[in-house]
Design a protein around this motif. Structure first.
Motif, PDB file in Angstrom:
ATOM      1  N   HIS A 129       0.832   0.892   0.544  1.00  0.00           N
ATOM      2  CA  HIS A 129       0.903  -0.342  -0.243  1.00  0.00           C
ATOM      3  C   HIS A 129       0.786  -1.528   0.707  1.00  0.00           C
ATOM      4  N   GLU A 130      -0.059  -2.470   0.380  1.00  0.00           N
ATOM      5  CA  GLU A 130      -0.264  -3.648   1.223  1.00  0.00           C
ATOM      6  C   GLU A 130       0.714  -4.765   0.860  1.00  0.00           C
ATOM      7  N   GLU A 131       1.551  -5.115   1.824  1.00  0.00           N
ATOM      8  CA  GLU A 131       2.485  -6.251   1.722  1.00  0.00           C
ATOM      9  C   GLU A 131       3.652  -5.989   0.779  1.00  0.00           C
ATOM     10  N   THR A 132       3.396  -5.646  -0.477  1.00  0.00           N
ATOM     11  CA  THR A 132       4.465  -5.317  -1.426  1.00  0.00           C
ATOM     12  C   THR A 132       4.070  -4.044  -2.175  1.00  0.00           C
ATOM     13  N   TYR A 133       5.050  -3.438  -2.812  1.00  0.00           N
ATOM     14  CA  TYR A 133       4.789  -2.207  -3.570  1.00  0.00           C
ATOM     15  C   TYR A 133       3.956  -2.532  -4.808  1.00  0.00           C
ATOM     16  N   GLN A 134       2.864  -1.830  -4.964  1.00  0.00           N
ATOM     17  CA  GLN A 134       1.997  -2.003  -6.129  1.00  0.00           C
ATOM     18  C   GLN A 134       2.195  -0.803  -7.053  1.00  0.00           C
ATOM     19  N   ASP A 135       2.834  -1.037  -8.200  1.00  0.00           N
ATOM     20  CA  ASP A 135       3.123   0.083  -9.088  1.00  0.00           C
ATOM     21  C   ASP A 135       1.839   0.652  -9.684  1.00  0.00           C
ATOM     22  N   TYR A 136       1.932   1.887 -10.186  1.00  0.00           N
ATOM     23  CA  TYR A 136       0.760   2.637 -10.600  1.00  0.00           C
ATOM     24  C   TYR A 136       0.559   2.566 -12.112  1.00  0.00           C
ATOM     25  N   GLN A 172      -4.846   5.633  -0.333  1.00  0.00           N
ATOM     26  CA  GLN A 172      -4.412   4.560  -1.237  1.00  0.00           C
ATOM     27  C   GLN A 172      -3.308   4.999  -2.188  1.00  0.00           C
ATOM     28  N   VAL A 204      -0.556   6.404  -1.159  1.00  0.00           N
ATOM     29  CA  VAL A 204       0.738   6.311  -0.476  1.00  0.00           C
ATOM     30  C   VAL A 204       0.920   5.033   0.332  1.00  0.00           C
TER      31      VAL A 204
END
Length: 250
Positions: free
Chosen positions: A180-187, A176, A178
């Motif tokens: 990202h599902e569908e779009t980049y999810q920032d941390y 999880q 590295v």
């Protein structure tokens, strides 16, 4: 052994036996490498094979004299190479337009795909391998040592041979970190803490922190291993290499 088993048992091998890698075995591995995906089927890469002890010794300083460069039976230098393709174009009354940064990236991607195929094939045959990121640090020295013409830039080096060690598997961040599902999810700060908690808690890395008298593992990377000043210096070297080799204009 299945492909998944080969991939999941990967280790970086830095100590090799004296057993040579036979020509037939090496060619079988290299042929498997050339089956990698390539942009437009142009194959804009080359592989320089170094087995001679004198040649390997000449390459060693460019890799900060890491012992496995001279210890390994085979050293493979993977290069982005438009020299061959450009010559073919001109000999066929076609004017190439590949003297630009995008073309270097294209060749670098091709070369790295081939390199990974070679590594997987070698490991599947029971050999050990190790990547060397130092190739792009000292590309200018490698170009000189290997007599690489304009249009050719080394992008990675791999040592190859029969292993004389069996190190533990290197840790990896959880999936999880590295994916990202569908779009980049920032941390968020909380997610960063969670993703790096296990790594930071490992005795090996805690030892690094203590050895270098740092507060955190991140400081070992930023202050010791991959320093800003070094990154800026080697960036300038690589940019100059790309200009000299015909891939980058002001």
């Amino acid at each position: 052994m299945t492909a998944f088993e080969t991939l999941n048992r990967h280790r970086s091998i830095r100590k090799y036996t004296n057993q040579p890698v036979g020509e037939d075995l090496l060619n079988r591995i290299l042929t498997a490498g050339t089956r990698a995906s390539t942009t437009g089927n142009m194959q804009v890469y080359s592989i320089v094979v170094s087995k001679d002890s004198v040649r390997k010794a000449a390459l060693a300083p460019a890799h900060f004299n890491q012992p496995s460069i001279t210890n390994a039976p085979v050293v493979l230098t993977f290069c982005a190479d438009f020299n061959r393709f450009n010559k073919w174009c001109r000999q066929r009354n076609a004017e190439p337009g590949y003297d630009n940064f995008l073309s270097f990236v294209t060749g670098a991607i091709d070369a790295l795909l081939v390199a990974q195929n070679v590594c997987i094939a070698a490991e599947d045959e029971g050999l050990g391998i190790c990547y060397f990121g130092t190739t792009t640090y000292n590309a200018d020295k490698i170009i000189e040592t290997l007599n690489l013409p304009k249009g050719v830039v080394p992008v990675t080096t791999v040592t190859l041979g029969f292993s004389d060690e069996k190190p533990e598997l290197t840790d990896r961040l959880p999936l999880q970190a590295v994916v990202h599902e569908e779009t980049y999810q920032d941390y968020s700060p909380e997610v960063i803490d969670a993703l790096y908690r296990e790594k930071e808690g490992m005795p090996l890395y805690q030892g690094f922190v203590k050895e270098h008298n740092k507060e955190t593992l991140a400081q070992v990377f930023t202050d010791v291993r991959y320093k800003k000043a070094d990154n800026e210096h080697f960036s300038k070297v690589l940019l100059q290499v790309l200009k000299n080799q015909g891939f980058f204009q002001d």
